[in-house]
Motif scaffolding. Sequence first.
Motif, mmCIF file in Angstrom:
data_model
loop_
_atom_site.group_PDB
_atom_site.id
_atom_site.type_symbol
_atom_site.label_atom_id
_atom_site.label_comp_id
_atom_site.label_asym_id
_atom_site.label_seq_id
_atom_site.Cartn_x
_atom_site.Cartn_y
_atom_site.Cartn_z
ATOM 1 N N ALA A 301 37.936 38.017 31.700
ATOM 2 C CA ALA A 301 38.025 39.092 33.016
ATOM 3 C C ALA A 301 36.617 38.601 34.314
ATOM 4 O O ALA A 301 37.574 38.030 34.732
ATOM 5 N N VAL A 302 35.598 37.777 33.765
ATOM 6 C CA VAL A 302 34.980 37.270 34.418
ATOM 7 C C VAL A 302 34.808 36.153 35.077
ATOM 8 O O VAL A 302 34.286 35.862 35.775
ATOM 9 N N ILE A 303 35.442 35.377 33.394
ATOM 10 C CA ILE A 303 35.601 34.651 33.973
ATOM 11 C C ILE A 303 37.165 34.178 34.696
ATOM 12 O O ILE A 303 36.725 32.941 36.330
ATOM 13 N N PHE A 304 38.224 34.696 34.718
ATOM 14 C CA PHE A 304 39.301 34.943 36.039
ATOM 15 C C PHE A 304 38.940 35.521 37.285
ATOM 16 O O PHE A 304 38.835 34.620 38.173
ATOM 17 N N ILE A 305 37.583 36.221 37.518
ATOM 18 C CA ILE A 305 36.719 36.175 38.804
ATOM 19 C C ILE A 305 36.213 35.497 39.697
ATOM 20 O O ILE A 305 36.186 35.017 40.458
ATOM 21 N N VAL A 306 35.455 34.352 38.464
ATOM 22 C CA VAL A 306 35.497 33.435 38.808
ATOM 23 C C VAL A 306 35.555 32.453 38.967
ATOM 24 O O VAL A 306 35.358 31.469 40.745
ATOM 25 N N PHE A 307 37.090 32.140 38.609
ATOM 26 C CA PHE A 307 37.880 30.991 38.525
ATOM 27 C C PHE A 307 38.416 31.530 40.082
ATOM 28 O O PHE A 307 38.502 30.564 40.618
ATOM 29 N N PHE A 308 38.733 32.532 40.804
ATOM 30 C CA PHE A 308 39.936 32.770 41.716
ATOM 31 C C PHE A 308 38.772 32.349 42.958
ATOM 32 O O PHE A 308 38.943 32.660 43.656
#
Length: 398
Positions: A301-308
């Motif tokens: 979830a954290v990786i997804f937020i940073v990616f977006f």
Amino acid sequence: MDFSQINKKKAAIWIISVFTACSLIFLGVQNISSVMGAVSWVLKLISPIILGFAFAIVLDVPLRFFEMHLFSKTKKPLLQKIRRPLAFVISLIVIIGIIAGIIILVIPELVEAVKVIIQIATDFVNKIMAMDKSEIAELPFGEKLLSFDWKKLISSAEDWLKNKGGTLVNTAFTTIGSVMTGVVNIGVALVFACYVILSKDKLLSQATRLAKAWLPEKAGNGILYAANVANENFRNFIAGQTLEALILGILCMLGMFILRIPYAPMVGALVGVTALIPVVGGFIGVGIGAVMILTVSPIKAVIFIVFFIVLQNIEGNLIYPKVMGSRVKLPAMWILAAVSIGGSVAGPLGMLLSVPVASTLYTLIKDATANREKKLNDSASYEEISVSSSEDITQDEN
């Protein structure tokens, strides 16, 4: 009739008009609640028509594309006659197919994620209930859990349900009635949109005739020009924003596949749909997606937020200007202001419609200002020419 009498008559009409307008404004302010109630009633009455026009504007974007490419070189009267109805049917099928595909893709995954969240919460409560007080005290916030009166909470919840049971039932029936009314209004709006789309040339001709026949020439031309600007801005905005949302959703899905983040197709579709709302839409989809990914892996979830966040910066600085270009003639500052005001006034729908409305007002004000400046400059130039001519005549006489 003498010119002085004509001027006096115009002045009298102007004074009466101003007095009447001021009186109406004063009465409206004094009875603002009644006025707002009347406005709300009128809007509720014509809401299917307004919604139908909105559907017609949206459908007009793909319809123009298909109409341009269907039988474009044919000279057969029959094919020319069925070109628009056929383009309309294809446009409707495409839009309904996209909506149905998104619903089929998003809703089941969203339901499963909600079930997972409920299951996690239930397991946590059961685990707490099975623990001893010493074990609970060792947990983070364990002392607060021990000091909390759970029996009182359950009792209060039971009392609230007993007292509010009738209200909840009435609210449920009211909600069902509102949903049914909304479905009927949408059906009426779709039928109305069909009539508008299929006879838009005739409606445009009739509106032009009415404006020229019943309005002063200047006012009629101004209204027709404003309607043309609004139509162009809405059409360009819908086309550009849809393409931009599609690109963002696809890039989000591909990035999630590469990073092996769960729910990639569903979150990509959700981000693409919410990105139809300018500026803040994509982040709404990301918030929902992050909560769903959190049920599988907090790290993902954290990786997804940073990616977006990275993707949003790339999209906002490189892709969005290329896609939108000069489609929406509105500076970024006013786009943000329009979205904020539109969201406060009418929620997500207001956020979606605020940008083309603000773009239309911006264009009209800019054009009116340019015309005003041109008149002032022409007047100043004429005065300069008049002064120089009078000076030349005086010199010649001397």
